[in-house]
Scaffold this active site. Structure first.
Site, PDB file in Angstrom:
ATOM      1  N   ASP A   1      46.776  40.182  54.105  1.00 33.90           N
ATOM      2  CA  ASP A   1      46.256  41.350  54.810  1.00 33.90           C
ATOM      3  C   ASP A   1      45.291  42.131  53.935  1.00 33.90           C
ATOM      4  OD1 ASP A   1      47.022  41.725  57.471  1.00 33.90           O
ATOM      5  OD2 ASP A   1      49.024  42.387  56.917  1.00 33.90           O
TER       6      ASP A   1
ATOM      7  N   GLU B   1      42.526  43.808  60.874  1.00 30.35           N
ATOM      8  CA  GLU B   1      42.812  44.435  62.154  1.00 30.35           C
ATOM      9  C   GLU B   1      41.531  45.001  62.762  1.00 30.35           C
ATOM     10  OE1 GLU B   1      45.831  47.412  61.728  1.00 30.35           O
ATOM     11  OE2 GLU B   1      47.246  46.070  60.752  1.00 30.35           O
TER      12      GLU B   1
ATOM     13  N   GLU C   1      49.659  41.463  68.738  1.00 30.96           N
ATOM     14  CA  GLU C   1      50.902  42.197  68.478  1.00 30.96           C
ATOM     15  C   GLU C   1      51.242  43.157  69.602  1.00 30.96           C
ATOM     16  OE1 GLU C   1      53.190  44.917  65.098  1.00 30.96           O
ATOM     17  OE2 GLU C   1      51.248  44.014  64.635  1.00 30.96           O
TER      18      GLU C   1
ATOM     19  N   ASP D   1      50.526  43.670  54.900  1.00 36.18           N
ATOM     20  CA  ASP D   1      50.562  45.034  54.378  1.00 36.18           C
ATOM     21  C   ASP D   1      51.867  45.718  54.771  1.00 36.18           C
ATOM     22  OD1 ASP D   1      50.012  45.379  57.055  1.00 36.18           O
ATOM     23  OD2 ASP D   1      48.192  46.563  56.772  1.00 36.18           O
TER      24      ASP D   1
ATOM     25  N   LYS E   1      43.472  38.565  56.532  1.00 37.87           N
ATOM     26  CA  LYS E   1      43.695  39.036  57.894  1.00 37.87           C
ATOM     27  C   LYS E   1      43.170  40.461  58.020  1.00 37.87           C
ATOM     28  CE  LYS E   1      47.856  40.156  59.662  1.00 37.87           C
ATOM     29  NZ  LYS E   1      47.638  41.536  60.149  1.00 37.87           N
TER      30      LYS E   1
END
Length: 271
Positions: free
Chosen positions: A90, A122, A189, A51, A120
């Protein structure tokens, strides 16, 4: 012979084999056909259609504005170019954080309309139901912990995460949760190297680092940052392998000069 050399098409199983064999995983972002074709031919193991396209392709200051439709467009372009690398997409902000049924619907759309191999996501326990729903649909998930750019307004900046013991403990617990739920890997990250090692050593699934030291099972960078096209962005964790921005400027300047002078096209370039 390494797993990297043996494999003709990288899969989630390849990721696991690489971790088991102590072989590092190399991952980069791509968002279009031409770059993805070059990146794949160069031997990358996985391509993330991030993204981060919101930043480097569309010029937004954060990743939040990009939509599912836009991610599908970018990802389908990448998949058409790739022969060997695994393509991970993403799921953008707002496409999975709420109703798990909506999360599944969006994940299915991404997989069906792009041809990618995984998504993916988050976050951790706060969106556990969305993880469960998507995984139950047979869709592989790469997790993402630490600095999660979709939560930038909550964090208030892009600084190092999990510096204190409480946040580090939560991150480790979330990493183990994602593994237990069935995620095939997790991005870490911008966290301390010591914590990244602790997470990597405690998980049987691979970790992919960005700003998390060299202790993870693999690394990912944004392509535009790595080749010097995103000028002015030079965080500590970034190694710039080329200065493509300067090359492009010089090429365009030369073209402009030749057109203005009448030198281009010359006789040999004319019919």
């Amino acid at each position: 012979m390494s797993v990297h050399q043996e494999i003709k098409k990288v899969s989630t199983q390849t990721f696991q084999s690489m971790k088991n064999n102590g072989e590092k995983i190399a991952m980069l972002t791509s968002y279009d056909y031409s770059v993805a074709k070059l990146v794949d031919a160069a031997g990358i193991d996985a391509i993330l259609v991030g993204d981060s396209a919101a930043n480097v392709m569309s010029g937004y200051p954060t990743t939040l504005p990009i939509t599912v439709d836009e991610m599908i467009y970018f990802a389908a372009s990448v998949v058409r170019a790739v022969n060997r690398a695994m393509v991970v997409v993403d799921m953008p902000f707002g496409s999975y954080q709420g109703d798990p049924h909506v999360a599944v619907k969006n994940a299915v759309r991404i997989m069906k309309e792009t041809g990618a191999q995984a998504v993916k996501i988050e976050g951790g326990i706060e969106i556990e139901d969305s993880f469960k729903a998507i995984l139950s649909a047979g869709i592989p998930i790469m997790g993402h912990l630490g600095l999660t750019p979709q939560s930038i307004n909550k964090f208030g900046g892009f600084g190092l995460r999990a510096k204190d013991d409480a946040e580090a403990k939560t991150l480790l617990e979330n990493a183990k949760l994602l593994q237990d739920l069935g995620c095939f890997s997790v991005v870490l990250e911008k966290i301390p190297t010591v914590l990244a090692k602790q997470v990597t050593d405690s998980l049987s699934i691979p970790t992919i680092g960005i700003g998390a030291g060299n202790v993870c099972d693999g690394q990912v960078l944004v392509f535009h940052d790595m080749v010097g096209m995103n000028e002015g962005f030079k965080p500590k964790f970034l190694r710039q392998y080329a200065n493509v921005g300067q090359v492009i400027r010089e090429a365009v300047s030369g073209y402009v000069a030749d057109v203005k002078s009448g030198d281009f096209p010359n006789e040999s370039e004319s019919y």
